[in-house]
Write a protein that holds these residues in place. Sequence first.
Motif, PDB file in Angstrom:
ATOM      1  N   PHE A  49      39.977  24.282  25.054  1.00 50.63           N
ATOM      2  CA  PHE A  49      39.376  24.732  23.727  1.00 50.63           C
ATOM      3  C   PHE A  49      40.582  23.751  23.254  1.00 50.63           C
ATOM      4  CE2 PHE A  49      36.791  26.738  25.412  1.00 50.63           C
ATOM      5  CZ  PHE A  49      34.822  26.216  25.256  1.00 50.63           C
ATOM      6  N   THR A  50      41.726  25.152  23.539  1.00 48.89           N
ATOM      7  CA  THR A  50      42.765  24.225  23.408  1.00 48.89           C
ATOM      8  C   THR A  50      43.647  22.900  22.677  1.00 48.89           C
ATOM      9  OG1 THR A  50      43.694  26.259  23.289  1.00 48.89           O
ATOM     10  CG2 THR A  50      45.876  24.806  23.044  1.00 48.89           C
ATOM     11  N   GLY A  51      43.233  22.131  23.848  1.00 50.67           N
ATOM     12  CA  GLY A  51      43.236  20.818  24.090  1.00 50.67           C
ATOM     13  C   GLY A  51      42.290  19.721  23.671  1.00 50.67           C
ATOM     14  N   LEU A  52      41.490  20.399  23.297  1.00 49.59           N
ATOM     15  CA  LEU A  52      40.545  19.241  21.929  1.00 49.59           C
ATOM     16  C   LEU A  52      40.992  18.963  20.704  1.00 49.59           C
ATOM     17  CD1 LEU A  52      37.380  20.937  22.866  1.00 49.59           C
ATOM     18  CD2 LEU A  52      37.860  19.152  24.002  1.00 49.59           C
ATOM     19  N   ALA A  53      40.781  16.927  20.119  1.00 50.89           N
ATOM     20  CA  ALA A  53      41.336  17.280  19.087  1.00 50.89           C
ATOM     21  C   ALA A  53      40.231  17.225  17.968  1.00 50.89           C
ATOM     22  CB  ALA A  53      41.513  15.625  19.471  1.00 50.89           C
ATOM     23  N   LEU A  54      41.342  17.558  16.434  1.00 51.42           N
ATOM     24  CA  LEU A  54      39.951  18.100  16.402  1.00 51.42           C
ATOM     25  C   LEU A  54      40.338  17.739  14.852  1.00 51.42           C
ATOM     26  CD1 LEU A  54      39.115  21.958  16.239  1.00 51.42           C
ATOM     27  CD2 LEU A  54      37.728  19.920  16.778  1.00 51.42           C
ATOM     28  N   PRO A  55      39.987  17.423  13.644  1.00 46.11           N
ATOM     29  CA  PRO A  55      40.808  17.101  12.567  1.00 46.11           C
ATOM     30  C   PRO A  55      41.170  17.614  11.980  1.00 46.11           C
ATOM     31  CG  PRO A  55      37.717  16.544  12.654  1.00 46.11           C
ATOM     32  CD  PRO A  55      38.249  17.328  13.908  1.00 46.11           C
ATOM     33  N   ASP A  56      42.024  17.383  11.295  1.00 50.41           N
ATOM     34  CA  ASP A  56      43.343  18.343  10.206  1.00 50.41           C
ATOM     35  C   ASP A  56      43.488  18.118   9.432  1.00 50.41           C
ATOM     36  OD1 ASP A  56      44.827  15.999  10.583  1.00 50.41           O
ATOM     37  OD2 ASP A  56      46.493  17.214  12.259  1.00 50.41           O
ATOM     38  N   GLY A  57      42.818  16.919   8.588  1.00 51.55           N
ATOM     39  CA  GLY A  57      42.973  16.572   7.062  1.00 51.55           C
ATOM     40  C   GLY A  57      42.415  17.476   6.338  1.00 51.55           C
ATOM     41  N   GLU A  58      42.723  17.581   4.844  1.00 54.56           N
ATOM     42  CA  GLU A  58      42.550  19.411   3.777  1.00 54.56           C
ATOM     43  C   GLU A  58      40.211  19.199   4.276  1.00 54.56           C
ATOM     44  OE1 GLU A  58      42.899  21.599   1.082  1.00 54.56           O
ATOM     45  OE2 GLU A  58      43.864  20.967   3.119  1.00 54.56           O
ATOM     46  N   ARG A  59      39.753  20.055   4.300  1.00 50.66           N
ATOM     47  CA  ARG A  59      38.703  19.180   4.124  1.00 50.66           C
ATOM     48  C   ARG A  59      37.840  19.042   4.851  1.00 50.66           C
ATOM     49  NH1 ARG A  59      37.487  22.782   0.494  1.00 50.66           N
ATOM     50  NH2 ARG A  59      34.805  22.365   0.379  1.00 50.66           N
ATOM     51  N   ASP A  60      38.871  18.717   6.121  1.00 53.43           N
ATOM     52  CA  ASP A  60      38.138  17.639   7.105  1.00 53.43           C
ATOM     53  C   ASP A  60      36.422  18.413   7.883  1.00 53.43           C
ATOM     54  OD1 ASP A  60      38.754  15.179   6.586  1.00 53.43           O
ATOM     55  OD2 ASP A  60      40.171  15.040   9.038  1.00 53.43           O
ATOM     56  N   ALA A  61      34.870  17.521   8.112  1.00 53.66           N
ATOM     57  CA  ALA A  61      34.424  18.514   8.655  1.00 53.66           C
ATOM     58  C   ALA A  61      34.174  18.037  10.049  1.00 53.66           C
ATOM     59  CB  ALA A  61      32.717  17.926   7.704  1.00 53.66           C
ATOM     60  N   PHE A  62      34.013  18.993  10.420  1.00 52.95           N
ATOM     61  CA  PHE A  62      33.478  18.252  12.211  1.00 52.95           C
ATOM     62  C   PHE A  62      32.100  19.325  12.735  1.00 52.95           C
ATOM     63  CE2 PHE A  62      36.754  21.628  12.420  1.00 52.95           C
ATOM     64  CZ  PHE A  62      35.852  22.471  13.291  1.00 52.95           C
ATOM     65  N   ASP A  63      31.895  18.532  13.657  1.00 47.33           N
ATOM     66  CA  ASP A  63      30.508  19.283  14.345  1.00 47.33           C
ATOM     67  C   ASP A  63      31.090  20.698  15.438  1.00 47.33           C
ATOM     68  OD1 ASP A  63      28.617  19.378  16.360  1.00 47.33           O
ATOM     69  OD2 ASP A  63      27.722  18.810  14.443  1.00 47.33           O
ATOM     70  N   LEU A  64      30.583  21.775  15.215  1.00 46.76           N
ATOM     71  CA  LEU A  64      31.270  22.499  15.892  1.00 46.76           C
ATOM     72  C   LEU A  64      30.627  22.307  17.437  1.00 46.76           C
ATOM     73  CD1 LEU A  64      32.243  25.217  16.315  1.00 46.76           C
ATOM     74  CD2 LEU A  64      30.034  26.345  16.102  1.00 46.76           C
ATOM     75  N   LEU A  65      29.369  22.063  17.754  1.00 47.20           N
ATOM     76  CA  LEU A  65      28.843  21.822  19.307  1.00 47.20           C
ATOM     77  C   LEU A  65      29.672  20.666  19.645  1.00 47.20           C
ATOM     78  CD1 LEU A  65      27.342  22.183  21.285  1.00 47.20           C
ATOM     79  CD2 LEU A  65      25.398  20.719  20.484  1.00 47.20           C
ATOM     80  N   THR A  66      29.503  19.356  19.150  1.00 49.89           N
ATOM     81  CA  THR A  66      29.142  18.600  20.218  1.00 49.89           C
ATOM     82  C   THR A  66      31.114  18.366  20.059  1.00 49.89           C
ATOM     83  OG1 THR A  66      29.322  17.170  18.008  1.00 49.89           O
ATOM     84  CG2 THR A  66      27.256  17.327  19.851  1.00 49.89           C
ATOM     85  N   ASP A  67      31.774  18.505  19.105  1.00 52.52           N
ATOM     86  CA  ASP A  67      33.205  18.058  18.658  1.00 52.52           C
ATOM     87  C   ASP A  67      34.399  19.030  20.045  1.00 52.52           C
ATOM     88  OD1 ASP A  67      32.919  15.999  17.370  1.00 52.52           O
ATOM     89  OD2 ASP A  67      32.788  16.660  15.420  1.00 52.52           O
ATOM     90  N   PHE A  68      33.412  20.528  19.986  1.00 59.34           N
ATOM     91  CA  PHE A  68      34.922  21.656  20.139  1.00 59.34           C
ATOM     92  C   PHE A  68      33.395  22.067  21.111  1.00 59.34           C
ATOM     93  CE2 PHE A  68      35.914  25.999  19.978  1.00 59.34           C
ATOM     94  CZ  PHE A  68      37.422  25.256  20.019  1.00 59.34           C
TER      95      PHE A  68
END
Length: 447
Positions: free
Chosen positions: A154-173
């Motif tokens: 889980f640590t190695g997954l890329a997530l958006p890190d811009g201010e207030r960026d949204a992502f999908d908890l299920l499919t992205d993480f």
Amino acid sequence: MTRHQIDPRQFSDSDLARHLLTVRGVQWMNGDRGAPLALLLRDHGVDPHTLHATLRGTPVLRQTDLDVWVTACHEPAAALLADPRLTSQDTALGRRRRRVYSLGAGATVKYVLTVDDTALAADHADSARSAELTRDWLSGPAVERHRARTAAAFTGLALPDGERDAFDLLTDFVRPGTVAALAGLLGLPPGSVERYAALLPATTHVLDSLLCPPTLAAGRALVEGYDGIAALVDQALAAPPELPDGALAGLLRAAGGDTAPVRSVALLTLVVGARLATGLACSTVAALLAHPDEWDAVRREPARAEAAVAETLRYDPPVRVVGRIAGEAMEIAGLPIAAGDLVTVLVDAAQRDPAAHPEPDRFLPGRTAGAAPLVFADPRISLLEPVVRLVATEAVRVLVARRPRLTPAGEPVRHIRVPVTGAVARFPVRTAGRTAATQDGAVAAPR
């Protein structure tokens, strides 16, 4: 006469569609006349918790339809799940009915369909054999050795890190981390992991399709996804010397080279284990976000993620309904149950039974009072408990560390016809901004 599930591979689209639509229609009509189990299984327009309250009290086991029984009370639910006379197969009629369900059947359909009569149909004796086989590889102490590797998935997954960026908890993480964690735990060949990730979403209805008919498209996709993952397992088992030193290789050694039980355990882990782990992780995050004090408690003390996951197993379990078939004529709670009758345990209702849990409707991680969760009392999935708990706990712990100010970006969207698991299809969340924990993408692995 009991009607059992069918194997969708054996039927044309027209026959399979007729089977699924007939079952759906019967459940819908029975729900319209107020049959509580039908209302739950049709999974539309009903508040399950309100309905659960009407099913508690005396009698603790109720006949809600022809040869169908249901309980929402914790004590009889625990006893039923532990009763070896209740099985996953109707022994009197063989392993499967091979005719599609029709309105003139003269009986209630028991299981709608299934894609595997081995991995998905374990009974108590099967569960005991699997527990012995997996003792050194998938038990609690065994999977604990993989905690750091699971966290790293889980640590190695890329997530958006811009201010207030949204992502999908299920499919992205949650799901990609679960895929990496389970593939690493079993020791799948690296080249098969991407294919596993692509196939897994199609198996969403693997547990729900036992009791609730999927659409024709979802049913066909389920078969394709399950068979694809089975092919990956078969390929790995066909060349054991090339396998990494993971649980799959160890299980093969423990089984003396017998691939059949190892194949079942691997499929159960990769398909059902993934379904339960992703569901449990998403439900835990949803509960924590709805209770900001508890989210902050995990942020301050990451070890509390384990307590949050444990409470979610009770509060919002990844398996809500378990159906078992009476293998013989028997008496339960003073009531005569005929051989072949369906006995259904409403797990989520039983786990909010006030007789077993103080303040049952409150989310209280770390609670010490109350009975043990019933989710893994079902022998079909009992051996998955250590793996599912580990993956869900590390998903939650790493997420809170990486996104300590996470907020919902909308309501979670669930798949249709998922009364057994409540499977999430999308879970939009938003990060409030970058923190020191996310600037270098690193989260300390647990010791």
